[in-house]
Design a protein around this motif. Sequence first.
Motif, mmCIF file in Angstrom:
data_model
loop_
_atom_site.group_PDB
_atom_site.id
_atom_site.type_symbol
_atom_site.label_atom_id
_atom_site.label_comp_id
_atom_site.label_asym_id
_atom_site.label_seq_id
_atom_site.Cartn_x
_atom_site.Cartn_y
_atom_site.Cartn_z
ATOM 1 N N TYR B 445 -41.575 159.188 36.370
ATOM 2 C CA TYR B 445 -42.886 158.420 37.925
ATOM 3 C C TYR B 445 -43.620 159.716 37.560
ATOM 4 O O TYR B 445 -45.505 160.069 37.208
ATOM 5 C CB TYR B 445 -43.119 157.871 37.866
ATOM 6 N N HIS B 448 -44.802 162.745 35.487
ATOM 7 C CA HIS B 448 -45.248 163.293 34.050
ATOM 8 C C HIS B 448 -47.153 161.837 34.822
ATOM 9 O O HIS B 448 -47.904 162.459 33.691
ATOM 10 C CB HIS B 448 -44.982 161.201 33.314
ATOM 11 N N THR B 449 -47.045 160.992 36.068
ATOM 12 C CA THR B 449 -48.456 161.224 36.468
ATOM 13 C C THR B 449 -48.681 161.801 37.429
ATOM 14 O O THR B 449 -50.348 162.193 37.212
ATOM 15 C CB THR B 449 -48.389 159.490 36.518
ATOM 16 N N PHE B 474 -46.740 153.640 33.586
ATOM 17 C CA PHE B 474 -47.015 154.796 34.180
ATOM 18 C C PHE B 474 -48.160 155.133 33.893
ATOM 19 O O PHE B 474 -48.813 156.154 32.732
ATOM 20 C CB PHE B 474 -46.296 155.307 32.741
#
Lengths: 160, 592
Positions: B445, B448-449, B474
């Motif tokens: 998470y 990715h974010t 997400f």
Amino acid sequence: MSSIKIELRQEDVDKIKDICASFNNEPQELINVLHKCQEHFGYLPAEIQEVVSQELSIPVAKIYGVITFYSFFTMTPKGKHPISICMGTACYVRGAEKVLDEFKKELGLEVGQTSKDGKFSLSSLRCVGACGLAPVVMIGDKTYGRVAPDDVKDILREYE
Amino acid sequence: METIRLTIDNKTVEVPKGTTINKAAKEIGIDIPVLCWMELHDLNIENRPAGCRICVVEIDGRRNLAPSCATKCEEGMVVRTHTTRVLNARRTVMEFILSDHPKDCLTCPKSGNCELQTLAHQLGIREIPGQEIAAMSTYRKDTSPSIIRDLDKCILCRRCEMMCNEVQTVGALSAVNRGFMAVVAPAFEQNLEHSTCTYCGQCVAVCPTGALTEVDHTPEVLRALADPTKTVVVQTAPAVRAAMGELFGMKPGTLVTGKMVSALRALGFDYVFDTDFAADLTIMEEGTELLDRLNRFLQGDKTARLPILTSCCPGWVNFFEEYFPDLKDVPSTAKSPQQMFGAIAKSYFADKIGISRKDMVVISIMPCLAKKYECQRDEFSEDGNPDVDFSISTRELAAFIKQANIDFNNLEDGDFDAPLGESTGAGVIFGTTGGVIEAAVRTAYEIHTGKKLEKVDFTELRGFEGVRSATIDFDGFPLNIGIAHGLGNARKLLNDVRSGKSLFHAIEVMACPGGCIGGGGQPLHHGNSEILKARAAAIYEEDRNKPIRKSHENPFIIKLYEEFLGKPNSEKAHHLLHTQYFDKKKKIVVKQ
């Protein structure tokens, strides 16, 4: 374990698959499938069980469990003249065991074995429904009634 | 709900319709002895062959005694559980079982923890009539890399068969032959090694006697410790600390991390490290792989295989190599934490302390029996020198500690050594179902974010349901997650993947019910699933108590990449930390 290692031919694999398909590949039809396979091949070696296992989605250990539980199923090929001695209650009390012993002695075989030349195989079974004829011996489709140990030699001579 | 009133030993009890006498009796504190029957209530696992007849009771108006494990309560029933007739019947049954059971309790690995032994004692059996003339059935002993089968000690309760077939759907074991010749065995009575066995060890976990036990590797460990030329390094899996206390009389769910470390140091290990460190490393590799596949998938790359499947569990790896070899490119290529640890210990750490890998022995303490097999796999060695030399179970370590007369209960808490002993809460939760994917989500998470997680607890991923699913946001992208524990549950998810029906992006699988806390190498639960729940709670407690709870924040992991590996999924990381899978499905040979 008494299996003989064989490889299957493609036509054998196809035959087993046909048999399974004729029962819609239903797992609960296992015993019927095994009956048909044994009828066709004469016995149920490991390789046949492996194919049945894949077709019916039943673990091969379970199939082996069924085959070793029911004495009708065999993993060794039957002889040309399969000999079955009835050991049901009526036959037993009328001396079937002595008859069986005589066959063992004459053929040099134990129950479940097949002679080296493939001519005879020896098995015992439970009641063929001819108790009036006890003790009963079956060789192939032919039934012999009221068999005494002394008759064994003569019976075997018929198949020479 | 319809209820039924009945009387058991002059006490009235009201139970839901369909309840068995045995369970109704338990409601009012009457413990009817059982042997073949076993239940893991919270996991919906039950073995009820009603075969042993130890649990018989007398029911007024019935001619025959009834097995209480399988007889349902009826309105107005009057049940008596300890009449003379009942006690005599139980004793006779027990005498029959014991007449065909070896009497070598003194040297049996199950002694002291054997349900048959306990019951013989409870029933006050002092002699076995007819023993001198009774024939004993015998069967060859079968030793595989993980499990020993000693069928002379089998009482045909068929718990193992139920676990292997119904729960795990592995189908390696079945009852074969009949009468005195009856045994539980693989197909064609081959050795376990040549069967479809995954070494998950669930048969061992439920065996009431010494018929199924683990291969004991403590003598090899002792030999390594006694060798002055060897540096002996130990790693401990997360689930061990949540269960081992039980073997020292502690309440289930007692965390013994500190005492375990002190005990290992007292046993003479040169470095006491933690598999949790390698679990953090697994998250870096597996999490990066997940994001890579996901990003490629989102960009329309058709070669990106989703869902990604976790690959930490060696029983699970054995299972898909046997049953789903067509999907062998779907699981993550990341090695399991045990093997990642071995690979790093015998390269990075051996270099650091200036010794060759040949002079280092890596021992792992695992809740698992498949780990014994895993560390022997060819691909996990270099020039015949394995990355992990020996794996011993939680039970073996406890026995070893007792053997060395270490007063475990009164040990001071110790700390793991650096650098391979430092871990985060994410590493710890690898020990229970849902934990690996939760740890992966915490890291994936944030990467990715690019945002920081406000809450690291993903309770929606936790629990004991056999198959669970959750969607994690997400930052606008809904990540669909599937979780299965127990191989039968895994098979359901895998069938969906095979047919293209699966909507998951990532799936976690653990072979054992409950995850590693319920592993085949753990203290025996004897059918009490409360014990498994307590262990899971302990794992989450350890996670909560950790100052760092995300793998990518582990300072020693960051340092390992800086000093040695470069980036996650780098070439070096691939060489050391990733593996490949093999097609092990049996083929039908066709004669040409």
